[in-house]
Write a protein that holds these residues in place. Structure first.
Motif, short mmCIF file in Angstrom:
data_model
loop_
_atom_site.label_atom_id
_atom_site.label_comp_id
_atom_site.label_asym_id
_atom_site.label_seq_id
_atom_site.Cartn_x
_atom_site.Cartn_y
_atom_site.Cartn_z
N SER A 78 0.76 -1.12 0.05
CA SER A 78 0.15 0.00 0.08
C SER A 78 0.98 1.21 0.23
N GLY A 79 1.08 1.69 -1.19
CA GLY A 79 2.19 2.70 -1.30
C GLY A 79 3.70 2.38 -1.67
N HIS A 80 4.08 1.40 -0.88
CA HIS A 80 5.39 0.74 -1.28
C HIS A 80 5.51 -0.73 -0.71
N GLN A 81 6.18 -1.42 -1.53
CA GLN A 81 6.24 -2.86 -1.29
C GLN A 81 7.19 -3.46 -0.14
N MET A 82 6.77 -4.17 0.56
CA MET A 82 7.42 -4.82 1.52
C MET A 82 7.59 -6.17 1.06
N PRO A 83 8.67 -6.70 1.14
CA PRO A 83 8.97 -8.36 0.98
C PRO A 83 8.36 -9.05 1.49
N VAL A 84 8.16 -10.42 1.11
CA VAL A 84 7.52 -11.51 1.78
C VAL A 84 8.66 -12.21 2.64
N PHE A 85 8.46 -12.84 3.80
CA PHE A 85 9.60 -13.50 4.26
C PHE A 85 9.32 -15.04 4.55
N THR A 86 8.86 -15.88 3.31
CA THR A 86 8.18 -17.06 3.43
C THR A 86 9.44 -17.97 4.23
N GLN A 87 10.53 -17.64 4.14
CA GLN A 87 11.69 -18.63 4.79
C GLN A 87 11.54 -18.77 6.25
N LEU A 88 10.65 -17.44 6.86
CA LEU A 88 10.71 -17.88 8.24
C LEU A 88 9.60 -18.58 8.94
N SER A 89 9.94 -19.56 9.95
CA SER A 89 8.91 -20.36 10.38
C SER A 89 7.79 -19.62 11.20
N ASP A 90 6.63 -20.20 11.62
CA ASP A 90 5.66 -19.48 12.44
C ASP A 90 6.23 -18.94 13.62
N GLU A 91 6.82 -19.89 14.28
CA GLU A 91 7.58 -19.29 15.69
C GLU A 91 8.49 -17.99 15.29
N GLN A 92 9.21 -18.11 14.32
CA GLN A 92 10.03 -16.94 13.96
C GLN A 92 9.40 -15.75 13.66
N ALA A 93 8.33 -15.92 12.96
CA ALA A 93 7.61 -14.58 12.59
C ALA A 93 6.82 -14.34 14.06
N ASP A 94 6.49 -15.02 14.76
CA ASP A 94 5.63 -14.80 16.08
C ASP A 94 6.74 -13.88 16.83
N ALA A 95 7.94 -14.66 16.93
CA ALA A 95 8.87 -13.80 17.96
C ALA A 95 9.24 -12.56 17.09
N LEU A 96 9.56 -12.46 15.91
CA LEU A 96 9.77 -11.23 15.45
C LEU A 96 8.52 -10.04 15.78
N ALA A 97 7.44 -10.40 15.60
CA ALA A 97 6.24 -9.59 15.58
C ALA A 97 5.97 -9.24 17.23
N ARG A 98 6.28 -10.10 18.01
CA ARG A 98 6.28 -9.49 19.45
C ARG A 98 7.34 -8.46 19.64
N TYR A 99 8.37 -8.80 19.22
CA TYR A 99 9.50 -7.58 19.24
C TYR A 99 9.28 -6.59 18.75
N VAL A 100 8.68 -6.56 17.54
CA VAL A 100 8.40 -5.23 16.87
C VAL A 100 7.20 -4.50 17.67
N VAL A 101 6.18 -4.94 18.43
CA VAL A 101 5.09 -4.57 19.11
C VAL A 101 5.88 -3.94 20.16
N GLU A 102 6.90 -4.58 20.75
CA GLU A 102 7.60 -4.17 22.09
C GLU A 102 8.47 -2.93 21.72
N ILE A 103 9.02 -2.78 20.67
CA ILE A 103 9.69 -1.55 20.43
C ILE A 103 8.93 -0.43 20.01
N GLN A 104 7.84 -0.76 19.39
CA GLN A 104 6.85 0.37 19.13
C GLN A 104 6.18 0.80 20.31
N ASN A 105 6.15 0.35 21.34
CA ASN A 105 5.73 0.94 22.68
C ASN A 105 6.54 1.54 23.62
N LEU A 106 8.03 1.67 22.95
CA LEU A 106 8.83 2.36 23.83
C LEU A 106 8.70 3.71 23.74
#
Length: 106
Positions: A78-106
């Motif tokens: 939507s406006g710019h393209q973000m790549p897809v990271f299909t190589q990440l496992s579901d667990e890795q994607a979850d850990a990454l998402a939790r970290y992004v939420v954490e740093i957004q709340n700082l």
């Protein structure tokens, strides 16, 4: 002399092989901060938002971890393209998402 040189070469070779199997291998990364540093930090900067969203008010940019997982696994355009990271496992994607939420709340 030859035995010593051979042992040294074998030790160096083994060190290189074992180093390739270490934590720097993205397939073995499990922690959100490691994954973020490897895959995301260049574009999304310190706050997880990226240059496009960096200057928006915080209430307009907060996302839930499941929304971030969807973007990671399926992309976003939507406006710019973000790549897809299909190589990440579901667990890795979850850990990454939790970290992004954490740093957004700082």
């Amino acid at each position: 002399m030859f035995n010593t040189l051979l042992k040294f070469c074998l030790a160096i070779t083994l060190a290189f092989i074992l180093n390739g199997c270490g934590a720097d291998d993205p397939a073995r990364m499990k922690k959100g901060d490691e994954l973020y540093s490897y895959y995301c930090k260049d574009c999304h900067l310190k706050s997880g938002l990226g240059a496009f969203y960096e200057n928006l008010p915080k209430e307009r940019t907060k996302m839930q971890d499941y929304e971030i997982v969807l973007m990671i696994k399926h992309g976003y355009s939507s406006g710019h393209q973000m790549p897809v990271f299909t190589q990440l496992s579901d667990e890795q994607a979850d850990a990454l998402a939790r970290y992004v939420v954490e740093i957004q709340n700082l």
